[in-house]
Scaffold this active site. Structure first.
Site, short mmCIF file in Angstrom:
data_model
loop_
_atom_site.label_atom_id
_atom_site.label_comp_id
_atom_site.label_asym_id
_atom_site.label_seq_id
_atom_site.Cartn_x
_atom_site.Cartn_y
_atom_site.Cartn_z
N ASP A 3 0.81 -1.22 0.00
CA ASP A 3 0.00 0.00 0.00
C ASP A 3 0.84 1.26 0.00
O ASP A 3 0.31 2.38 -0.02
CB ASP A 3 -0.98 0.00 1.19
CG ASP A 3 -0.30 -0.13 2.54
OD1 ASP A 3 0.76 -0.78 2.62
OD2 ASP A 3 -0.83 0.42 3.53
N HIS A 4 2.17 1.10 -0.02
CA HIS A 4 3.07 2.25 -0.09
C HIS A 4 3.93 2.25 -1.36
O HIS A 4 4.57 3.27 -1.64
CB HIS A 4 3.98 2.27 1.13
CG HIS A 4 3.24 2.51 2.42
ND1 HIS A 4 3.25 3.71 3.08
CD2 HIS A 4 2.44 1.69 3.15
CE1 HIS A 4 2.49 3.64 4.16
NE2 HIS A 4 1.99 2.41 4.23
N HIS A 46 8.08 -1.06 12.88
CA HIS A 46 6.99 -1.68 12.13
C HIS A 46 7.33 -3.16 12.00
O HIS A 46 8.31 -3.64 12.58
CB HIS A 46 6.85 -0.98 10.78
CG HIS A 46 5.60 -1.30 10.04
ND1 HIS A 46 4.38 -1.44 10.66
CD2 HIS A 46 5.36 -1.52 8.71
CE1 HIS A 46 3.45 -1.70 9.76
NE2 HIS A 46 4.03 -1.77 8.57
N ASP A 99 4.72 3.78 8.53
CA ASP A 99 3.96 2.96 9.46
C ASP A 99 4.83 2.64 10.68
O ASP A 99 5.98 2.23 10.55
CB ASP A 99 3.53 1.65 8.79
CG ASP A 99 2.48 1.88 7.70
OD1 ASP A 99 2.12 3.05 7.46
OD2 ASP A 99 2.05 0.88 7.10
N HIS A 111 -3.16 7.82 7.10
CA HIS A 111 -3.14 6.35 7.08
C HIS A 111 -4.23 5.78 8.00
O HIS A 111 -3.98 4.96 8.89
CB HIS A 111 -1.76 5.85 7.51
CG HIS A 111 -1.44 4.44 7.10
ND1 HIS A 111 -1.68 3.36 7.91
CD2 HIS A 111 -0.89 3.94 5.97
CE1 HIS A 111 -1.29 2.26 7.31
NE2 HIS A 111 -0.81 2.57 6.12
#
Length: 310
Positions: free
Chosen positions: A67-68, A140, A211, A269
């Site tokens: 998603d990044h 993370h 994240d 986010h």
């Protein structure tokens, strides 16, 4: 400086939020745009704006979750098709270069510009006459970095009333004074730049965090910055769940901003579990800890001018 949020969701895209992408517009400062993360369909999001991919000179990737990064191949290809021929620098964790090059090799994709890959480490990763960018590793489930952008002090303004009072003629001497150089007039009078130029103006500071669960590394990276962009995947009722997935709550993000002495906090986010009617309370809970907290949403633009965010 402008912050244009292209995607503000977590994990998968939803009807309300695309996956992560933030464009930092430095057009007034250097004529550039810097992209932070590039989730799936980032180039589709750009189609709804006046942003020009060819103006993007640097891309900063926080970590290698889909998603990044899943929007990167498409964005890079489109930049080429749309006439972008200026070199591009991509900063990111180990493995990013291999993934992009392998994707392009297998898909027979050819670009019209050169890419310089810089593998991110802790410390200063970029510096020029205008900016310094530092990276710090967060906590993370995969290696993930946050970025601290510091604009260097801006030169003071020429005080025209004082210049005229000293009898400095129009012409190159004014430019020399503004540049900080003392000058000599025809009659031998020495004019000192410090007497006719206002003090340097402090540049802005911005921290963009990837994240992360709540950690002191985030606090350090955001120390006394003007703006911190912090993920808020969960709310305060899900602290343990957030930590188990390597994420933060809105409350924890607010605590980071508070402990760091930041000026503004932008929550980013957000999980798709939070529907529009949930967001007022989500924001209020964070503001109870750090009042200068704002929610981001897709296509929202924040402007920084005269040390204020609006």
């Amino acid at each position: 400086m402008q912050l244009h949020f292209l995607g503000t969701g977590a994990g998968m895209p939803s009807k309300e939020r695309n996956t992560s992408a933030l464009m930092v517009k430095l057009l007034d400062e250097t004529g550039e745009m810097w992209l932070f993360d590039c989730g799936e369909a980032t180039q589709h999001q750009i189609l709804h704006t006046s942003l020009k991919p060819r103006k993007v000179t640097k891309i900063f990737i926080t970590h290698l979750h889909g998603d990044h990064i899943f929007g990167l191949p498409g964005f890079l290809s489109s930049r080429s098709f749309q006439g972008g021929d200026e070199p591009l620098t991509i900063f990111g964790p180990k493995g990013l270069q291999q993934w992009i090059e392998q994707t392009f090799s297998l898909s027979k994709t050819h670009l019209t510009y050169a890419i310089q890959f810089i593998e991110v480490h802790e410390g200063v990763i970029y510096e020029d006459a205008h900016f310094k960018v530092s990276a710090g590793e967060l906590q993370h489930v995969v290696p993930c970095f946050g970025y601290r952008i510091e604009q260097k002090d801006l030169p003071g303004e020429l005080l025209m009333e004082k210049v005229q009072a000293f009898g400095v003629p129009k012409g190159p001497l004014l430019g020399q004074l503004k540049g900080g150089k003392d000058v000599e007039l025809e009659d031998g009078t020495i004019i000192h730049a410090k007497d006719v130029v206002s003090p340097p103006k402090k540049g802005f500071t911005l921290t963009v965090l990837g994240d992360t669960k709540y950690c002191q590394e985030a606090v350090l990276l955001a120390n006394e910055v003007d703006i911190v962009v912090h993920e808020a995947t969960f709310d305060g009722t899900m602290t343990n769940l957030a930590a188990s997935y390597g994420h933060s709550t809105n409350i924890e993000a607010a605590k980071v901003a508070q402990q760091a002495g930041a000026k503004y906090l932008l929550l980013n986010h957000l999980s798709a579990r939070f529907l529009p009617h949930d967001l007022p309370i989500f924001l209020e809970d964070a503001q109870a800890i750090f009042p200068q907290t704002f929610l981001t949403s897709d296509q929202v633009v924040f402007n920084w001018h005269n040390n204020e965010l609006f």
